[in-house]
Design an enzyme around this catalytic site. Sequence first.
Site, PDB file in Angstrom:
ATOM      1  N   ASN A   1     -14.027 -12.126  17.018  1.00 55.31           N
ATOM      2  CA  ASN A   1     -13.143 -13.196  16.505  1.00 55.31           C
ATOM      3  C   ASN A   1     -13.744 -13.876  15.276  1.00 55.31           C
ATOM      4  OD1 ASN A   1     -12.097 -12.582  19.145  1.00 55.31           O
ATOM      5  ND2 ASN A   1     -10.847 -14.407  18.885  1.00 55.31           N
TER       6      ASN A   1
ATOM      7  N   ALA B   1      -3.092  -5.234   6.646  1.00 51.18           N
ATOM      8  CA  ALA B   1      -2.560  -4.928   7.978  1.00 51.18           C
ATOM      9  C   ALA B   1      -1.781  -6.127   8.468  1.00 51.18           C
ATOM     10  CB  ALA B   1      -3.709  -4.635   8.954  1.00 51.18           C
TER      11      ALA B   1
ATOM     12  N   ARG C   1     -14.419 -15.087  24.417  1.00 50.83           N
ATOM     13  CA  ARG C   1     -14.461 -14.354  23.148  1.00 50.83           C
ATOM     14  C   ARG C   1     -15.781 -14.616  22.430  1.00 50.83           C
ATOM     15  NH1 ARG C   1     -10.959 -12.218  25.330  1.00 50.83           N
ATOM     16  NH2 ARG C   1      -8.784 -11.929  24.740  1.00 50.83           N
TER      17      ARG C   1
ATOM     18  N   TYR D   1      -0.675  -3.569  18.362  1.00 56.67           N
ATOM     19  CA  TYR D   1      -1.592  -3.871  17.250  1.00 56.67           C
ATOM     20  C   TYR D   1      -2.863  -3.042  17.404  1.00 56.67           C
ATOM     21  CZ  TYR D   1      -5.370  -6.378  14.846  1.00 56.67           C
ATOM     22  OH  TYR D   1      -6.474  -6.685  14.089  1.00 56.67           O
TER      23      TYR D   1
ATOM     24  N   ASP E   1      -3.824  -9.343  26.731  1.00 60.25           N
ATOM     25  CA  ASP E   1      -4.958 -10.199  26.365  1.00 60.25           C
ATOM     26  C   ASP E   1      -6.138  -9.911  27.297  1.00 60.25           C
ATOM     27  OD1 ASP E   1      -5.226 -11.957  24.311  1.00 60.25           O
ATOM     28  OD2 ASP E   1      -4.334 -13.672  25.336  1.00 60.25           O
TER      29      ASP E   1
ATOM     30  N   PHE F   1      -8.273  -3.891   4.073  1.00 64.35           N
ATOM     31  CA  PHE F   1      -7.985  -5.015   4.980  1.00 64.35           C
ATOM     32  C   PHE F   1      -6.496  -5.117   5.297  1.00 64.35           C
ATOM     33  CE2 PHE F   1     -11.743  -6.106   2.549  1.00 64.35           C
ATOM     34  CZ  PHE F   1     -12.602  -6.591   3.500  1.00 64.35           C
TER      35      PHE F   1
ATOM     36  N   THR G   1     -11.026  -3.439  14.811  1.00 65.44           N
ATOM     37  CA  THR G   1     -10.975  -4.662  15.622  1.00 65.44           C
ATOM     38  C   THR G   1     -11.518  -4.448  17.033  1.00 65.44           C
ATOM     39  OG1 THR G   1      -9.484  -6.242  16.687  1.00 65.44           O
ATOM     40  CG2 THR G   1      -8.535  -4.124  16.124  1.00 65.44           C
TER      41      THR G   1
ATOM     42  N   VAL H   1       0.840  -1.199   0.000  1.00 67.61           N
ATOM     43  CA  VAL H   1       0.000   0.000   0.000  1.00 67.61           C
ATOM     44  C   VAL H   1       0.871   1.243   0.000  1.00 67.61           C
ATOM     45  CG1 VAL H   1      -1.596   1.356   1.416  1.00 67.61           C
ATOM     46  CG2 VAL H   1      -1.998  -1.095   1.092  1.00 67.61           C
TER      47      VAL H   1
END
Length: 321
Positions: free
Chosen positions: A167, A72, A221, A138, A284, A70, A114, A52
């Site tokens: 997820n 990444a 999740r 991230y 997390d 998208f 996300t 990109v």
Amino acid sequence: MRLLVTGGAGYIGSVVTALLLDAGHDVTVLDDLSTGHQEAVPPAAAFVRGRVHEAIGDVLTPDFDGVLHFAAFIAAGESVQKPEKYWDNNAVGTLKLLDAMRAAGVRRLVFSSTANIYGDPDEVPIPETATVRPPNPYATSKLAADHALTGEAIGHGLSAVSLRYFNVVGALHREDGSMIGERHDPETHLIPIALQVAAGRREKLQLFGDDYDTPDGTNIRDYIHVADLGTAHLLALGTMDGPGHRIYNLGNGTGFSNRQVVDVVREVTGHPIPVEMAPRRPGDPAQLVASSDKAKRELGWRPQHVELATMVHDAWAFLRP
Ligand SMILES: NC(=O)c1ccc[n+]([C@@H]2O[C@H](COP(=O)([O-])OP(=O)(O)OC[C@H]3O[C@@H](n4cnc5c(N)ncnc54)[C@H](O)[C@@H]3O)[C@@H](O)[C@H]2O)c1
């Protein structure tokens, strides 16, 4: 519409490319194949191999109607070790894309955001208005991109939608009998790793942490089938008329603990899936479960594959030997 899909050789981008083509759109994929697979790009799409950052200015001509972004890097764990790699690819890459869109006068953008940016949420299920606490580089790089879209909408009239995926799992069945599914290398997602154990490609599954504040101590999740996720992109494109930046959470509103997920994988595959407990991973969150009421209300999104067993079954059909 004439559409550019960045990252269209990756898992979700290739599924959405297939759905866009099926809906009659003209699609060009731009992907540097850093983690993607050219054979995943449906043959009816034009393919340009390029990054990109360097290629977007040449590829994005004024005759495009919109972009789905998208491209990444997605490994939250690696981002803790190499934050600069994630900031460059995910945040700087998005800024380069916005520059090119402004120069070409292309005004519609659907962005892959996300759920990871919510970190440990105050409320579950999580609405789009929840406080964001990105727990790793991230997530910070994706949130920076989200903020850049807001600025571009205010300053230059961009029409943008960020879809915050929870997820993503499963595979897309195509009419010709082929499937498009998840093939990350290395794989970092729980269900495909468990399926690799079932397929004999790994000996055991590691679960990171059983001392979270959840009923069985493992992370919780929310899982969404990639086909349902793909449909949301088409619906979002259909609602982009004027300037602005809208955000939608996409999940099913049901949380599964890691142990519950492993049980479902055992049921679907008939394999015992040996599990080894490992320490928590930094960054997390304990629990991420979506409220997708806004997407249902404003986009008319109606997920069709809401059973976790169905998602695992489809992922297994794609991955099994
Ligand atoms: N997989 C999930 O569960 C999940 C969850 C939330 C959000 N997301 C987001 O969805 C998007 C797609 O994820 P995925 O699972 O399909 O990942 P993926 O790694 O399979 O796909 C990413 C694709 O982008 C390409 N790419 C990366 N950087 C590029 C660059 N600078 N220029 C050109 N191409 C580049 C890669 O080669 C790959 O084909 C990402 O933006 C990710 O942050 C994914």
